[in-house]
Design a protein around this motif. Structure first.
Motif, PDB file in Angstrom:
ATOM      1  N   ASN B  62       0.854  -1.170   0.000  1.00 20.04           N
ATOM      2  CA  ASN B  62       0.000   0.000   0.000  1.00 20.04           C
ATOM      3  C   ASN B  62       0.897   1.229   0.000  1.00 20.04           C
ATOM      4  O   ASN B  62       1.278   1.718   1.050  1.00 20.04           O
ATOM      5  CB  ASN B  62      -0.927   0.008   1.219  1.00 20.04           C
ATOM      6  CG  ASN B  62      -2.021  -1.018   1.084  1.00 20.04           C
ATOM      7  OD1 ASN B  62      -1.875  -2.137   1.558  1.00 20.04           O
ATOM      8  ND2 ASN B  62      -3.091  -0.663   0.416  1.00 20.04           N
ATOM      9  N   GLY B 113       5.759  -4.995  14.222  1.00 23.33           N
ATOM     10  CA  GLY B 113       6.523  -4.755  12.999  1.00 23.33           C
ATOM     11  C   GLY B 113       6.239  -3.376  12.444  1.00 23.33           C
ATOM     12  O   GLY B 113       5.556  -2.573  13.084  1.00 23.33           O
ATOM     13  N   HIS B 114       6.779  -3.124  11.289  1.00 22.03           N
ATOM     14  CA  HIS B 114       6.580  -1.810  10.681  1.00 22.03           C
ATOM     15  C   HIS B 114       6.738  -1.895   9.177  1.00 22.03           C
ATOM     16  O   HIS B 114       7.328  -2.844   8.656  1.00 22.03           O
ATOM     17  CB  HIS B 114       7.609  -0.818  11.246  1.00 22.03           C
ATOM     18  CG  HIS B 114       9.022  -1.183  10.934  1.00 22.03           C
ATOM     19  ND1 HIS B 114       9.863  -1.797  11.841  1.00 22.03           N
ATOM     20  CD2 HIS B 114       9.754  -1.057   9.797  1.00 22.03           C
ATOM     21  CE1 HIS B 114      11.036  -2.010  11.297  1.00 22.03           C
ATOM     22  NE2 HIS B 114      10.999  -1.574  10.035  1.00 22.03           N
ATOM     23  N   THR B 115       6.190  -0.916   8.506  1.00 27.13           N
ATOM     24  CA  THR B 115       6.486  -0.745   7.085  1.00 27.13           C
ATOM     25  C   THR B 115       6.961   0.683   6.896  1.00 27.13           C
ATOM     26  O   THR B 115       6.422   1.605   7.509  1.00 27.13           O
ATOM     27  CB  THR B 115       5.244  -0.985   6.205  1.00 27.13           C
ATOM     28  OG1 THR B 115       4.185  -0.150   6.657  1.00 27.13           O
ATOM     29  CG2 THR B 115       4.797  -2.429   6.264  1.00 27.13           C
ATOM     30  N   ILE B 116       7.966   0.831   6.065  1.00 29.23           N
ATOM     31  CA  ILE B 116       8.508   2.159   5.779  1.00 29.23           C
ATOM     32  C   ILE B 116       8.442   2.395   4.277  1.00 29.23           C
ATOM     33  O   ILE B 116       8.724   1.480   3.491  1.00 29.23           O
ATOM     34  CB  ILE B 116       9.970   2.302   6.223  1.00 29.23           C
ATOM     35  CG1 ILE B 116      10.142   1.860   7.675  1.00 29.23           C
ATOM     36  CG2 ILE B 116      10.447   3.737   6.036  1.00 29.23           C
ATOM     37  CD1 ILE B 116      11.553   2.057   8.201  1.00 29.23           C
ATOM     38  N   ILE B 117       8.043   3.574   3.906  1.00 25.29           N
ATOM     39  CA  ILE B 117       8.191   3.988   2.515  1.00 25.29           C
ATOM     40  C   ILE B 117       8.979   5.285   2.494  1.00 25.29           C
ATOM     41  O   ILE B 117       8.567   6.283   3.093  1.00 25.29           O
ATOM     42  CB  ILE B 117       6.828   4.150   1.832  1.00 25.29           C
ATOM     43  CG1 ILE B 117       6.147   2.783   1.778  1.00 25.29           C
ATOM     44  CG2 ILE B 117       7.018   4.714   0.425  1.00 25.29           C
ATOM     45  CD1 ILE B 117       4.891   2.749   0.967  1.00 25.29           C
TER      46      ILE B 117
END
Lengths: 128, 128
Positions: B62, B113-117
């Motif tokens: 996403n 957790g994580h998501t990075i953009i």
DNA sequence: ATAATAATAGTAATTATTATTATATCCCTA
DNA sequence: TAGGGATATAATAATAATTACTATTATTAT
């Protein structure tokens, strides 16, 4: 404001966003503004939310679940989304801009910033 | 495979994703698979993309521009999106899981957790 | 107050995605 | 390797989120 006029609807949207801890969707904003201006239209809400986001007055969040939400606090900060209930929370945490340098180490382009979304269980869902 | 059958369409989708550096949208996948199976339907592409993502064979992204994209590499890694041309690139960068602890310091829930953009200018757009 | 122009409400249109259903394909078992 | 039950498919319809359009209204400079 160059080429922009005051609008009470837009003010109400900004006011509403700045006073909620939630991170409402456009539709939620719409529902709430309707209690003040019953004839406001969804298009007006969308247009003003995007306008305010462009002007840096509010933040537009593309959460990792694909839902678009808005945050009345335009200052850079990090977000958490609960993988059980889906609620979005602000995190009290310092900026970690050094990760931009890490990302840029082996990259020919230019890193200007980042967005992070943490996930896990929110305080409420963590109990059960 | 429990309750799941082989499908050549699904194989073709997985094959296609694993051989492209792009991070295609469902529609782009659809267009490409059609060159192999001209009668494949968009619904089949969506169903299989989501199925593969659930099974951890591909990654569903996403992106911060609100566009949903797919990545044939399911291993955890970070992404970059160009604010000029919108292209999405993989970043060669170590995992930084310690930021989960930082985020959890002042948080009553549980960070998993994580998501990075990352964003900025891609190598191509950075020249001009 | 008037006129110019931006903003609105109401509606229609668009886009991305999911649901439905009859038919086709896969694959276990004899 | 043929039959049969289950899953997958193609084609289409339906839904949800967002944007575009347009006549009218509100705001603001003069």
């Amino acid at each position: 404001m160059a080429g922009s006029k005051f609008s009470r609807q837009r003010e109400a949207i900004k006011e509403y966003l700045s006073h909620t801890k939630e991170h409402p969707t456009a539709d939620t904003v719409y529902t709430n503004i309707r209690s003040i201006y019953p004839h406001v239209s969804l298009g007006t809400v969308y247009r003003n939310l995007n306008l305010l986001a462009e002007q840096g007055e509010v933040m537009k969040l593309n959460c990792s679940d694909g839902v678009v939400r808005f945050d009345g606090n335009p200052e850079p900060h990090y977000h958490f989304i609960c993988s059980k209930c889906g609620s979005v929370l602000d995190l009290n945490m310092d900026s970690i801009d050094h990760i931009n340098d890490m990302a840029g180490k082996d990259f020919k382009g230019r890193i200007e910033g980042h967005t992070i979304i943490f996930h896990g269980n929110c305080p409420e869902c963590n109990i059960s």
